[in-house]
Design a protein around this motif. Structure first.
Motif, PDB file in Angstrom:
ATOM      1  N   TRP A  13     -47.552-100.684 -44.639  1.00  0.00           N
ATOM      2  CA  TRP A  13     -47.344 -99.508 -44.075  1.00  0.00           C
ATOM      3  C   TRP A  13     -48.527 -98.400 -43.962  1.00  0.00           C
ATOM      4  N   ILE A  14     -49.374 -98.623 -44.935  1.00  0.00           N
ATOM      5  CA  ILE A  14     -50.759 -97.771 -44.830  1.00  0.00           C
ATOM      6  C   ILE A  14     -51.624 -98.057 -44.014  1.00  0.00           C
ATOM      7  N   ALA A  15     -51.521 -99.471 -43.784  1.00  0.00           N
ATOM      8  CA  ALA A  15     -52.622-100.034 -43.024  1.00  0.00           C
ATOM      9  C   ALA A  15     -53.229 -99.231 -41.750  1.00  0.00           C
ATOM     10  N   GLY A  16     -52.059 -98.751 -40.903  1.00  0.00           N
ATOM     11  CA  GLY A  16     -52.402 -98.117 -39.922  1.00  0.00           C
ATOM     12  C   GLY A  16     -52.467 -96.460 -39.996  1.00  0.00           C
ATOM     13  N   LYS A  17     -52.620 -95.992 -41.153  1.00  0.00           N
ATOM     14  CA  LYS A  17     -52.652 -94.506 -41.388  1.00  0.00           C
ATOM     15  C   LYS A  17     -54.049 -94.306 -42.009  1.00  0.00           C
ATOM     16  N   LYS A  18     -54.173 -92.931 -41.751  1.00  0.00           N
ATOM     17  CA  LYS A  18     -55.422 -92.370 -42.628  1.00  0.00           C
ATOM     18  C   LYS A  18     -54.829 -91.710 -43.571  1.00  0.00           C
ATOM     19  N   VAL A  19     -55.075 -92.077 -45.004  1.00  0.00           N
ATOM     20  CA  VAL A  19     -54.485 -91.693 -46.122  1.00  0.00           C
ATOM     21  C   VAL A  19     -55.450 -90.881 -46.912  1.00  0.00           C
ATOM     22  N   GLN A  20     -55.162 -89.732 -47.457  1.00  0.00           N
ATOM     23  CA  GLN A  20     -55.774 -88.683 -48.106  1.00  0.00           C
ATOM     24  C   GLN A  20     -56.027 -89.534 -49.350  1.00  0.00           C
ATOM     25  N   TYR A  21     -57.274 -89.678 -49.969  1.00  0.00           N
ATOM     26  CA  TYR A  21     -57.775 -90.299 -51.075  1.00  0.00           C
ATOM     27  C   TYR A  21     -57.794 -89.703 -52.363  1.00  0.00           C
ATOM     28  N   CYS A  22     -57.228 -88.073 -52.256  1.00  0.00           N
ATOM     29  CA  CYS A  22     -57.146 -87.601 -53.400  1.00  0.00           C
ATOM     30  C   CYS A  22     -56.093 -88.016 -54.372  1.00  0.00           C
ATOM     31  N   LEU A 115     -61.298-100.741 -45.630  1.00  0.00           N
ATOM     32  CA  LEU A 115     -62.553-100.749 -44.795  1.00  0.00           C
ATOM     33  C   LEU A 115     -62.706 -99.267 -43.964  1.00  0.00           C
ATOM     34  N   ARG A 116     -61.382 -98.805 -43.423  1.00  0.00           N
ATOM     35  CA  ARG A 116     -61.222 -97.680 -42.680  1.00  0.00           C
ATOM     36  C   ARG A 116     -61.543 -96.468 -43.659  1.00  0.00           C
ATOM     37  N   GLN A 117     -60.957 -96.701 -44.747  1.00  0.00           N
ATOM     38  CA  GLN A 117     -61.152 -95.603 -45.889  1.00  0.00           C
ATOM     39  C   GLN A 117     -62.560 -95.405 -46.042  1.00  0.00           C
ATOM     40  N   ALA A 118     -63.278 -96.533 -46.370  1.00  0.00           N
ATOM     41  CA  ALA A 118     -64.516 -96.438 -46.874  1.00  0.00           C
ATOM     42  C   ALA A 118     -65.440 -95.948 -45.763  1.00  0.00           C
ATOM     43  N   ALA A 119     -65.356 -96.382 -44.446  1.00  0.00           N
ATOM     44  CA  ALA A 119     -66.005 -95.576 -43.253  1.00  0.00           C
ATOM     45  C   ALA A 119     -65.863 -94.264 -43.120  1.00  0.00           C
ATOM     46  N   ASP A 120     -64.381 -93.940 -43.238  1.00  0.00           N
ATOM     47  CA  ASP A 120     -64.129 -92.649 -43.303  1.00  0.00           C
ATOM     48  C   ASP A 120     -64.884 -91.761 -44.268  1.00  0.00           C
ATOM     49  N   GLY A 121     -64.921 -92.187 -45.544  1.00  0.00           N
ATOM     50  CA  GLY A 121     -65.697 -91.485 -46.822  1.00  0.00           C
ATOM     51  C   GLY A 121     -67.275 -91.506 -46.302  1.00  0.00           C
ATOM     52  N   HIS A 122     -67.462 -92.632 -45.729  1.00  0.00           N
ATOM     53  CA  HIS A 122     -69.183 -92.486 -45.416  1.00  0.00           C
ATOM     54  C   HIS A 122     -69.416 -91.773 -44.249  1.00  0.00           C
ATOM     55  N   SER A 123     -68.593 -91.709 -43.282  1.00  0.00           N
ATOM     56  CA  SER A 123     -68.935 -90.727 -42.064  1.00  0.00           C
ATOM     57  C   SER A 123     -68.959 -89.570 -42.597  1.00  0.00           C
ATOM     58  N   SER A 124     -68.124 -89.077 -43.667  1.00  0.00           N
ATOM     59  CA  SER A 124     -68.221 -87.740 -44.346  1.00  0.00           C
ATOM     60  C   SER A 124     -69.756 -87.449 -44.664  1.00  0.00           C
ATOM     61  N   THR A 125     -69.928 -88.538 -45.587  1.00  0.00           N
ATOM     62  CA  THR A 125     -71.439 -88.395 -46.264  1.00  0.00           C
ATOM     63  C   THR A 125     -72.567 -88.310 -45.211  1.00  0.00           C
ATOM     64  N   GLY A 157     -69.970-100.626 -37.997  1.00  0.00           N
ATOM     65  CA  GLY A 157     -69.264-100.357 -36.661  1.00  0.00           C
ATOM     66  C   GLY A 157     -67.892 -99.546 -36.747  1.00  0.00           C
ATOM     67  N   ARG A 158     -67.690 -99.095 -37.964  1.00  0.00           N
ATOM     68  CA  ARG A 158     -66.680 -98.630 -38.220  1.00  0.00           C
ATOM     69  C   ARG A 158     -66.703 -97.055 -38.551  1.00  0.00           C
ATOM     70  N   LEU A 159     -68.034 -96.578 -38.510  1.00  0.00           N
ATOM     71  CA  LEU A 159     -68.189 -95.233 -38.773  1.00  0.00           C
ATOM     72  C   LEU A 159     -67.550 -94.333 -37.440  1.00  0.00           C
ATOM     73  N   SER A 160     -67.371 -93.068 -37.681  1.00  0.00           N
ATOM     74  CA  SER A 160     -66.895 -92.475 -36.420  1.00  0.00           C
ATOM     75  C   SER A 160     -67.992 -92.472 -35.480  1.00  0.00           C
ATOM     76  N   LEU A 161     -67.824 -91.995 -34.173  1.00  0.00           N
ATOM     77  CA  LEU A 161     -68.645 -91.907 -33.411  1.00  0.00           C
ATOM     78  C   LEU A 161     -69.669 -91.033 -33.515  1.00  0.00           C
ATOM     79  N   LYS A 162     -69.319 -89.762 -34.134  1.00  0.00           N
ATOM     80  CA  LYS A 162     -70.122 -88.614 -34.418  1.00  0.00           C
ATOM     81  C   LYS A 162     -71.258 -89.003 -35.519  1.00  0.00           C
ATOM     82  N   ALA A 163     -70.635 -89.767 -36.538  1.00  0.00           N
ATOM     83  CA  ALA A 163     -71.382 -90.377 -37.720  1.00  0.00           C
ATOM     84  C   ALA A 163     -72.472 -91.349 -37.241  1.00  0.00           C
ATOM     85  N   ARG A 164     -72.223 -92.128 -36.387  1.00  0.00           N
ATOM     86  CA  ARG A 164     -73.349 -93.197 -35.636  1.00  0.00           C
ATOM     87  C   ARG A 164     -74.122 -92.432 -34.934  1.00  0.00           C
ATOM     88  N   PHE A 165     -73.739 -91.290 -34.104  1.00  0.00           N
ATOM     89  CA  PHE A 165     -74.562 -90.756 -33.185  1.00  0.00           C
ATOM     90  C   PHE A 165     -75.719 -89.672 -34.407  1.00  0.00           C
TER      91      PHE A 165
END
Length: 178
Positions: A13-22, A115-125, A157-165
Motif C-alpha cells: 500500500w505504501i508503494a504509491g505513497k510518500k511516507v514520512q521517514y521519521c 527508490l522514491r524515498q531515496a530520491a526525495d531525501g537526496h532532492s532535499s540534500t 531520473g527520480r530526483l525532483s525537477l527542482k533538484a535536477r535543475f
C-alpha cells in the motif's frame, strides 16, 4: 478497531505513497530490531524506517492525531541549524543506505517505493547545498553526487525537477569557474 481510523494495510500500500521517514510518528514491534540498529548519523531514522516498511508484510495506519510535536523557538534544532559538511556527508550516507534497501527488494512495488524515498531525501540534500551557497560544501557535494550516481544510476531520473535543475546549475557554475 473499526471506524476510529485504524486500518490494516498490506506493505505494498505504501508503494504509491510518500511516507514520512521519521521515527517519532511510528510504533514498531521489538523483534524488528533484533538485527537492525539505528546508524550513528544525523537522519538515522531514514534508512531504518524505509527498511522496516519494506520488510513488514502489513502494518496498521492510524488516522488520528495521537502525538503532539512541540518546538521551542529559542532552542537549537537540527532542522534549523546551518547545513554543514557533516550533515551533507550523513545525508549522502543515509541516501546510499536507502538505495541499498531498494536494491534488496524482490517486490518491484517496494523497490520503487524505497527508490522514491531515496530520491526525495537526496532532492532535499540538493536543496540544502543550494541554499547554503558555500563553495566548499558544493565541491564536496559534487564529488559525492558523482559517486552516488555512478553506484546508483537510477537515482538521477527520480530526483525532483527542482533538484535536477539545481544540479544542472551547480554543474554549469562549476564548469564556468574551473
Amino acid at each position: 478497531r473499526r471506524g476510529g481510523g485504524w486500518r490494516m494495510r498490506p506493505a505494498e500500500w505504501i508503494a504509491g505513497k510518500k511516507v514520512q521517514y521519521c521515527a517519532w510518528n511510528k510504533f514498531y514491534r521489538a523483534d524488528l530490531f533484533t538485527k537492525r540498529r539505528y546508524p550513528t548519523t544525523i537522519y538515522e531514522d531514514f534508512p531504518v524506517t524505509t527498511d522496516i516498511l519494506c520488510e513488514v508484510g502489513e502494518f496498521v495506519a492510524v488516522d488520528e492525531p495521537l502525538y503532539v510535536y512541540c518546538t521551542n523557538a529559542g532552542a537549537s534544532s537540527l532542522v534549523r541549524s546551518s547545513f554543514t559538511e557533516r550533515k551533507l556527508n550523513d545525508s549522502i550516507a543515509v541516501v546510499r543506505q536507502v538505495l541499498e534497501v531498494a536494491r534488496r527488494q524482490r517486490n518491484p512495488k517496494l523497490a520503487r517505493f524505497a527508490l522514491r524515498q531515496a530520491a526525495d531525501g537526496h532532492s532535499s540534500t540538493v536543496g540544502q547545498v543550494w541554499k547554503a551557497k558555500d563553495a566548499r560544501l558544493a565541491q564536496v557535494f559534487a564529488k559525492a553526487q558523482e559517486e552516488l550516481v555512478r553506484a546508483f544510476p537510477e537515482l538521477q531520473g527520480r530526483l525532483s525537477l527542482k533538484a535536477r535543475f539545481r544540479l544542472w546549475l551547480m554543474t554549469a557554475d562549476r564548469r564556468r569557474t574551473s
